[in-house]
Write a protein that holds these residues in place. Structure first.
Motif, PDB file in Angstrom:
ATOM      1  N   VAL A  18      -7.383   1.689   8.092  1.00  0.00           N
ATOM      2  CA  VAL A  18      -6.660   1.692   9.321  1.00  0.00           C
ATOM      3  C   VAL A  18      -5.637   2.718   9.336  1.00  0.00           C
ATOM      4  N   LYS A  19      -5.689   3.262  10.640  1.00  0.00           N
ATOM      5  CA  LYS A  19      -4.699   4.333  10.788  1.00  0.00           C
ATOM      6  C   LYS A  19      -3.241   3.803  10.845  1.00  0.00           C
ATOM      7  N   CYS A  20      -2.372   4.452  10.700  1.00  0.00           N
ATOM      8  CA  CYS A  20      -1.005   4.005  10.892  1.00  0.00           C
ATOM      9  C   CYS A  20      -0.572   3.603  12.135  1.00  0.00           C
ATOM     10  N   VAL A  21      -0.961   4.480  13.031  1.00  0.00           N
ATOM     11  CA  VAL A  21      -0.560   4.109  14.671  1.00  0.00           C
ATOM     12  C   VAL A  21      -1.092   2.946  14.998  1.00  0.00           C
ATOM     13  N   VAL A  22      -2.377   2.850  14.493  1.00  0.00           N
ATOM     14  CA  VAL A  22      -3.061   1.579  14.939  1.00  0.00           C
ATOM     15  C   VAL A  22      -2.344   0.085  14.565  1.00  0.00           C
ATOM     16  N   PHE A  23      -1.880   0.545  13.144  1.00  0.00           N
ATOM     17  CA  PHE A  23      -1.127  -0.626  12.417  1.00  0.00           C
ATOM     18  C   PHE A  23       0.134  -1.070  13.020  1.00  0.00           C
ATOM     19  N   GLN A  24       0.846   0.118  13.213  1.00  0.00           N
ATOM     20  CA  GLN A  24       2.191  -0.178  14.170  1.00  0.00           C
ATOM     21  C   GLN A  24       2.141  -0.724  15.557  1.00  0.00           C
ATOM     22  N   ALA A  25       1.032  -0.198  16.277  1.00  0.00           N
ATOM     23  CA  ALA A  25       0.843  -0.742  17.314  1.00  0.00           C
ATOM     24  C   ALA A  25       0.528  -2.453  17.149  1.00  0.00           C
ATOM     25  N   MET A  26      -0.434  -2.882  16.230  1.00  0.00           N
ATOM     26  CA  MET A  26      -0.680  -4.080  16.174  1.00  0.00           C
ATOM     27  C   MET A  26       0.564  -5.028  15.811  1.00  0.00           C
ATOM     28  N   GLN A  27       1.234  -4.294  15.088  1.00  0.00           N
ATOM     29  CA  GLN A  27       2.587  -5.020  14.444  1.00  0.00           C
ATOM     30  C   GLN A  27       3.498  -5.233  15.654  1.00  0.00           C
ATOM     31  N   SER A  28       3.753  -4.345  16.577  1.00  0.00           N
ATOM     32  CA  SER A  28       4.667  -4.519  17.686  1.00  0.00           C
ATOM     33  C   SER A  28       4.034  -4.930  18.883  1.00  0.00           C
ATOM     34  N   THR A 256      -0.098   3.058   2.541  1.00  0.00           N
ATOM     35  CA  THR A 256      -0.667   4.059   3.233  1.00  0.00           C
ATOM     36  C   THR A 256      -0.809   3.651   4.804  1.00  0.00           C
ATOM     37  N   ILE A 257      -1.116   2.209   5.350  1.00  0.00           N
ATOM     38  CA  ILE A 257      -1.243   1.937   6.623  1.00  0.00           C
ATOM     39  C   ILE A 257      -0.124   1.623   7.227  1.00  0.00           C
ATOM     40  N   ASN A 258       0.953   1.320   6.248  1.00  0.00           N
ATOM     41  CA  ASN A 258       2.140   0.694   6.718  1.00  0.00           C
ATOM     42  C   ASN A 258       3.285   1.611   5.972  1.00  0.00           C
ATOM     43  N   PRO A 259       3.348   2.762   6.044  1.00  0.00           N
ATOM     44  CA  PRO A 259       4.416   3.662   5.071  1.00  0.00           C
ATOM     45  C   PRO A 259       5.862   3.435   5.335  1.00  0.00           C
ATOM     46  N   LYS A 260       6.340   2.429   6.427  1.00  0.00           N
ATOM     47  CA  LYS A 260       7.705   2.262   6.468  1.00  0.00           C
ATOM     48  C   LYS A 260       7.983   1.238   5.585  1.00  0.00           C
ATOM     49  N   GLU A 261       7.179   0.315   4.848  1.00  0.00           N
ATOM     50  CA  GLU A 261       7.526  -0.806   4.110  1.00  0.00           C
ATOM     51  C   GLU A 261       7.387  -0.203   2.547  1.00  0.00           C
ATOM     52  N   ALA A 262       7.154   0.948   2.391  1.00  0.00           N
ATOM     53  CA  ALA A 262       6.807   1.548   1.142  1.00  0.00           C
ATOM     54  C   ALA A 262       7.877   1.259   0.099  1.00  0.00           C
ATOM     55  N   ALA A 281       4.129   5.864  -7.789  1.00  0.00           N
ATOM     56  CA  ALA A 281       3.345   6.564  -6.752  1.00  0.00           C
ATOM     57  C   ALA A 281       4.037   6.499  -5.208  1.00  0.00           C
ATOM     58  N   LEU A 282       4.664   5.270  -5.048  1.00  0.00           N
ATOM     59  CA  LEU A 282       5.396   5.107  -3.610  1.00  0.00           C
ATOM     60  C   LEU A 282       6.748   5.861  -3.527  1.00  0.00           C
ATOM     61  N   THR A 283       7.302   6.363  -4.832  1.00  0.00           N
ATOM     62  CA  THR A 283       8.308   7.201  -4.577  1.00  0.00           C
ATOM     63  C   THR A 283       7.823   8.626  -4.238  1.00  0.00           C
ATOM     64  N   LEU A 284       6.783   8.959  -4.833  1.00  0.00           N
ATOM     65  CA  LEU A 284       6.372  10.305  -4.561  1.00  0.00           C
ATOM     66  C   LEU A 284       5.806  10.335  -3.216  1.00  0.00           C
ATOM     67  N   GLN A 285       5.011   9.146  -2.652  1.00  0.00           N
ATOM     68  CA  GLN A 285       4.679   9.155  -1.188  1.00  0.00           C
ATOM     69  C   GLN A 285       5.906   9.329  -0.220  1.00  0.00           C
ATOM     70  N   VAL A 286       7.006   8.699  -0.487  1.00  0.00           N
ATOM     71  CA  VAL A 286       8.062   8.742   0.299  1.00  0.00           C
ATOM     72  C   VAL A 286       8.815  10.055   0.285  1.00  0.00           C
ATOM     73  N   ALA A 287       8.608  10.748  -0.898  1.00  0.00           N
ATOM     74  CA  ALA A 287       9.283  12.028  -1.028  1.00  0.00           C
ATOM     75  C   ALA A 287       8.604  13.023  -0.239  1.00  0.00           C
TER      76      ALA A 287
END
Length: 1149
Positions: A18-28, A256-262, A281-287
């Protein structure tokens, strides 16, 4: 591990679930954003969109109706929607019943996968059956497979480590259809298929993470619930098992599909102490997303250096587990995803390499100094707390980082301090001669540029002091102190082994810093301005303190006096806790010689000491006429520190006087002039008000003061000062019409007898002023006391003068006392008989205080002042005698002579104090010219003041009370003392000894004293002593001669009444005694009287003169008869009193 590689390689060929944009759109629920996505992007969430469009909504607003139409527009033209609609058309109620039965069947132990309620016997493979089946059968096939996996997980407690080979989930051709069926089943049967249980089941199959991501995308509200469940059920070190690695990849895909909650997912890992690899891994992703290099270093540092012990232990276990069996493979691996520890180390190494200048010796960029400091602390924490073993590449890079040359700034100085501690904590970084030379060159560069850093940084601390302190500890082989320094600077516990520091010790002590260099450099270090306890880090004071302890200055004959004196002058509040320790070490280095050196440091000169107090508020009396608000309160830290130095110097000198005399050392004591000019009492009272500001100094300073100057630590003075301060805060200054000054007060005194109101107004004004403002009035106040002794002085004037005296006495008690003693002396024609007394005169002979004007002893207000002065000088005399013995020691260790000197000192002190008490007791007697005017008289008040003073004296030294009573005093004072001195009960302890004295006078005195004590203290102890006294009287009746017998019993028989009044059970013994005394008298009178049968009690005493003189023997016999007649009458009167008052019932007799 091979399975993990296969799964990862398979995922790499797949597109993102799932793409991040699609997940955020579904979430909101952003329909507009979904309409802009392509068909392939919205394919994973078609199930949720179809349910939005076709299912009956709970919300019926116009906006949602319009949104549903937009959803239908998105779904129109998509062929796959028809299959999803078909899945929604089945009978879910019947399906729910079959699912429940299936769960009950799976709950039974011993069943196999072929037994199923949902699906009958399969003729083909599961994937082929799924392809050929219609919608209802497809959902049943999927549910049957999932329920079996879930039952296996519960039954075998395998969790994520259980792996199920299922062609339905492994066939990528059917993944989208399987995902649609799974999403619809979970949406329609949420209670039977909870999201958290489905997540655990999908962990056991291939492509489970891909399916879970799409499942969560269709129910975005469950994202945090699923992540929390996966994290909480994870392992402490997930990379050790296959299931743990799969769980890590699943959570990484979810983030990966919801990076805001990492970051929230990472917080869960720390909270549950599970899955440290995921946290990294999540710290490296956020960095990577935020382009922040500090994120990784900050997070790992918080884990290892935080306050949570459980978190530190958890992450340390991850570091240790990552190194087990991977030492050799670590060097060969180059795939970052193969091991998260390897990825972490590689990232840290890349950051170190990017910060270190490419050319050795170049200056580090200003922007990288803080990050470099963080990296140094992190590497030390990984090494010291997580036992990370550095690789060769890491050791080279870390040494290059530590020996980098930062720009001169506060951050640069801190970086250098951390680098020095890193070299101590990790001595294995120096693996070759080139690396040792690299460190030596760097330290030499530090020594050269230390002044530049201090000037540019202006931070109050210096890494140069740490350098010298480390060198000093190495010289003294104090590895423990070095370890403490390293731990405090790095902010963590770090094991420092002595055997590993041999080369570092050699570098510091032999190649860089010798003792001579250290000592010479230390005295050149500038003192810390405004030194106080708020300054952190290692200051020059730390180095000086350590050098003083090791006696480096005296060993190399380097003068340190000026540096210490300057640092004392530059101290401020709150007081630095190391300053008293430095002064103590400095004093010891002056007086006590070391074992390895013959030199000692120089003491402060008297001029330097007095210079500290030259600007003291107590020495600027001319300024005290101004209001206190116009006079700034000085910093008292230097004055208190110098006072502590002088007192400690004198105390140490006294304790080592014998050694000093034997060695003939030139060390001398300070003159008395020094102490007389120091406002000791004022300084102590000011420090007492703010003890927290003088932590570490007030307690030892008070101890020395009580030992050397107890007369300045009288409890009455301190209580008086505290009460005066409290009253002063509440007192409001009265508005005055005229100007007050010493000259005006002197003029008012001349009119004291005619107009005392002016004196009263002046004294009330003085009482409203602060204590320091009274100093200009001291002379006129003290001189006026003698004038107030005149008869007719109003009592209010005397009381106000007394209060003003005590207030002025609180600031400079020694000078006030001396002036008062000289002012109250008896004058002859207005001139003193002899020269004025000095402080030394009165300390040697405290009786001088009582050689004052006789009118003082009938003036209660002035007498109270004299008694306070007397108490102070008495204690000062005790200290003087003790110091005199210490300053003149006996060198031949003659214990007998030493004991004899102590006995003589005690005898002299007792003689002085007993003489003082005898004088005071004599003052309590009524003069022949005095006429008592009732209870409220000056004499009565004087007696109360003296008795209160005697009570304190007797309590402080009971032996003194014994001495005074063995000396004796007028009998008429006995009832007054017993009633007015509460501590007179201690006399019961020595009355038996007093009764045994051979002198009749002492025996009579003891019985009189005993009779009054029995009335005042009716105790069992008093009863036993009373019995003893009666027995003594029985004995004396038989052993005394006739003449002595009459004298003894004439005085003691009346005392029996008080004894019987206090203890009625003794009436029988007393009656028997009186009977025997009466018989003796009757017998004696019978043998000497010529009148037979006469009533001897009625024989009058012949007081007339006759014409015919009688013979001498006849006159003696008549005198004896008269004495016995008087004794006989006394016995009768005593018996009558006993019969009428001492018994319980008068009718007995």
């Amino acid at each position: 591990m091979n399975d993990l590689k296969i799964s990862m390689s398979g995922r790499k060929k797949q597109r993102s679930p799932v793409k991040c944009v699609v997940f955020q759109a579904m979430q909101s629920v952003d329909i507009d954003a979904l309409s802009e996505c392509s068909e392939s992007d919205i394919r994973p969430v078609l199930v949720s969109l179809v349910r939005m469009a076709l299912c009956s909504p709970l919300e019926t607003s116009d906006s949602w109706t319009k949104a549903r139409k937009d959803v239908l527009k998105i779904l129109s033209g998509l062929d796959v929607v028809n299959s999803i609609v078909a899945l929604l058309s089945i009978d879910f109620h019947a399906l729910e019943q079959d699912v429940k039965k299936e769960q009950q069947l799976r709950a039974k132990l011993g069943g196999n996968q072929g037994d199923s309620i949902l699906v009958s016997q399969l003729h083909h493979g599961l994937a082929l059956e799924f392809e050929r089946s219609d919608a209802p059968r497809r959902i049943r096939l999927l549910l049957s497979e999932l329920l079996y996996i879930m039952s296996e997980i519960k039954e075998q407690s395998k969790g994520g480590n259980y792996q199920k080979q299922s062609e339905l989930f492994e066939s990528e051709v059917y993944l989208e259809e399987v995902c649609d069926v799974l999403c619809i089943a979970q949406a329609e049967l949420p209670n039977l298929l909870p999201m958290t249980e489905l997540a655990e089941a999908l962990l056991c199959v291939r492509n489970g993470a891909w399916l879970l991501c799409q499942l969560v995308a269709n129910s975005p509200q469950c994202f945090m619930t699923v992540c929390n469940s996966l994290v909480s059920r994870g392992e402490r070190v997930e990379e050790e098992t296959l299931g743990g690695r799969q769980r890590l990849e699943m959570l990484r895909m979810l983030c990966t599909i919801n990076p805001k909650e990492a970051l929230n997912v990472r917080r869960m890992c720390v909270q549950h102490c599970t899955m440290p690899g995921l946290a990294i891994a999540l710290t490296l992703q956020v960095a990577q997303v935020s382009h922040s290099e500090e994120e990784l270093v900050s997070f790992i540092s918080c884990l290892l250096l935080g306050n949570d012990q459980a978190v530190r232990l958890w992450f340390s276990q991850f570091i240790k587990a990552g190194q087990k069996g991977n030492t050799s493979s670590f060097q060969r691996k180059r795939e970052p995803s193969g091991c998260m520890l390897y990825t972490l180390r590689q990232q840290l190494l890349d950051q170190v390499t990017s910060i270190v200048p490419t050319t050795r010796g170049d200056r580090m960029a200003e922007s990288g100094v803080v990050q470099a400091s963080m990296l140094i602390r992190l590497y030390c924490a990984l090494r010291g707390m997580a036992t990370l073993k550095y690789s060769d590449e890491e050791m080279v890079a870390l040494l290059d980082l530590v020996t980098a040359r930062p720009p001169p700034s506060k951050a640069g100085a801190h970086f250098i301090s951390l680098g020095l501690c890193t070299l101590i904590a990790c001595p294995y970084l120096l693996g070759s001669l080139d690396q040792e030379q690299q460190v030596i060159d760097w330290i030499k560069w530090l020594m050269t540029n230390e002044s530049i850093f201090e000037k540019e940084a202006a931070c109050g601390t210096s890494f140069g002091e740490m350098l010298f302190l480390i060198a000093l500890h190495f010289h003294n082989n104090q590895i423990h102190s070095i370890a403490d320094l390293v731990c405090k600077t790095l902010g963590m516990k770090s094991a420092v082994k002595a055997n590993a520091l041999s080369r570092m010790r050699q570098i510091f002590t032999q190649e860089l810093f010798t003792e001579q260099v250290i000592a010479s450099h230390a005295v050149k270090i500038p003192v810390t301005p405004n030194l106080n306890s708020t300054m952190l880090g290692y200051l020059p004071l730390h180095s000086i303190c350590q050098l003083l302890k090791s006696r480096v200055f005296s060993k190399h004959n380097v003068a340190i006096k000026d540096w210490i004196y300057k640092q004392i002058l530059h101290s401020s509040l709150p007081l630095h806790p190391l300053l008293p320790q430095v002064i103590e070490t400095y004093v010891n280095s002056i007086i006590v010689k070391g074992a390895k050196t013959e030199h000692t440091n120089e003491p402060l000169t008297e001029q330097e000491i007095l210079a500290v107090y030259r600007d003291s508020v107590t020495h600027s009396a001319t300024q005290r006429l101004q209001p206190q608000s116009d006079v700034l309160q000085d910093n008292l830290s230097p004055q208190l520190l110098v006072l502590y130095y002088v007192l400690l110097y004198e105390d140490t000198l006294m304790n080592h006087m014998k050694t000093i005399v034997l060695l003939k050392s030139p060390i001398k004591s300070y003159s008395d002039t020094i102490m007389s000019k120091i406002p000791i009492n004022y300084l102590i009272q000011e420090a007492l008000k703010e003890q927290q500001m003088y932590a570490g100094l007030f307690a030892p300073l008070t101890r020395l003061l009580v030992t050397q100057y107890p007369h300045l630590c009288l409890v009455e003075d301190w209580l008086e000062e505290s009460l005066t301060s409290h009253q002063q805060q509440q007192m409001k200054k009265s508005k005055v019409v005229h100007f007050f000054s010493p000259s005006a007060y002197q003029k008012a005194l001349s009119q004291l007898q005619t107009c005392p109101t002016k004196v009263i107004a002046h004294l009330e004004h003085l009482l409203s002023l602060p204590s320091l403002d009274l100093m200009p009035y001291n002379d006129v106040l003290i001189s006026s006391l003698h004038n107030m002794l005149q008869e007719g002085t109003p009592r209010r004037v005397l009381d106000l003068a007394k209060k003003t005296w005590f207030k002025a006495h609180a600031v400079s008690p020694r000078s006030i006392r001396l002036m008062t003693v000289n002012a109250l002396r008896t004058k002859t024609q207005g001139v003193f008989q002899v020269m004025a007394y000095t402080e030394q005169d009165i300390v040697v002979d405290p009786l001088i205080v009582l050689r004052c004007d006789c009118r003082v002893f009938r003036n209660p207000s002035i007498l109270e002042i004299v008694l306070r002065i007397l108490s102070a000088y008495t204690q000062a005399c005790q200290v003087y005698l003790t110091n005199h013995i210490q300053t003149h020691p006996i060198l031949d260790n003659n214990l007998h002579a030493e004991h004899e000197r102590q006995d003589l000192k005690i005898a002299l002190s007792a003689a002085q104090e007993s003489a003082i008490i005898q004088v005071l007791l004599e003052c309590c007697l009524v003069d022949q010219e005095e006429i008592p005017t009732g209870q409220l008289s000056d004499l009565r008040e004087v007696q109360c003041l003296i008795f209160s003073h005697l009570h304190q004296v007797f309590i402080a030294d009971p032996n003194l009370a014994k001495l005074v009573h063995f000396q004796g005093y007028p009998s008429e004072l006995i009832p007054l003392l017993v009633a007015g001195v509460p501590s007179m009960h201690i006399c019961l302890d020595f009355i038996p000894e007093l009764l045994g004295q051979p002198q009749i006078e002492k025996q009579v005195f003891s019985i009189k004293l005993l009779s009054h004590l029995c009335c005042q203290y009716s105790l069992p102890k008093s009863l036993s002593v009373a019995k003893l006294g009666i027995n003594v009287m029985f004995t004396m009746l038989t052993v005394l001669e006739s003449e002595m017998r009459v004298l003894f019993f004439q005085e003691t028989v009346p005392c029996l009444f008080n004894i019987c009044k206090a203890f009625p059970p003794l009436c029988d013994d007393v009656t028997s005694l009186l009977t025997q005394i009466g018989r003796v008298c009757f017998s004696h009178l019978t043998t000497t009287n010529t009148v037979v049968g006469s009533d001897f009690s009625l024989v009058p005493v012949q007081d007339g003169h006759t014409d015919t003189p009688e013979p001498t023997y006849k006159r003696q016999r008549m005198s004896e008869v008269s004495s016995y007649s008087q004794l006989y009458i006394t016995v009768q009167q005593t018996f009558q009193e006993l019969a009428s008052q001492a018994v319980v019932t008068n009718s007995i007799f």
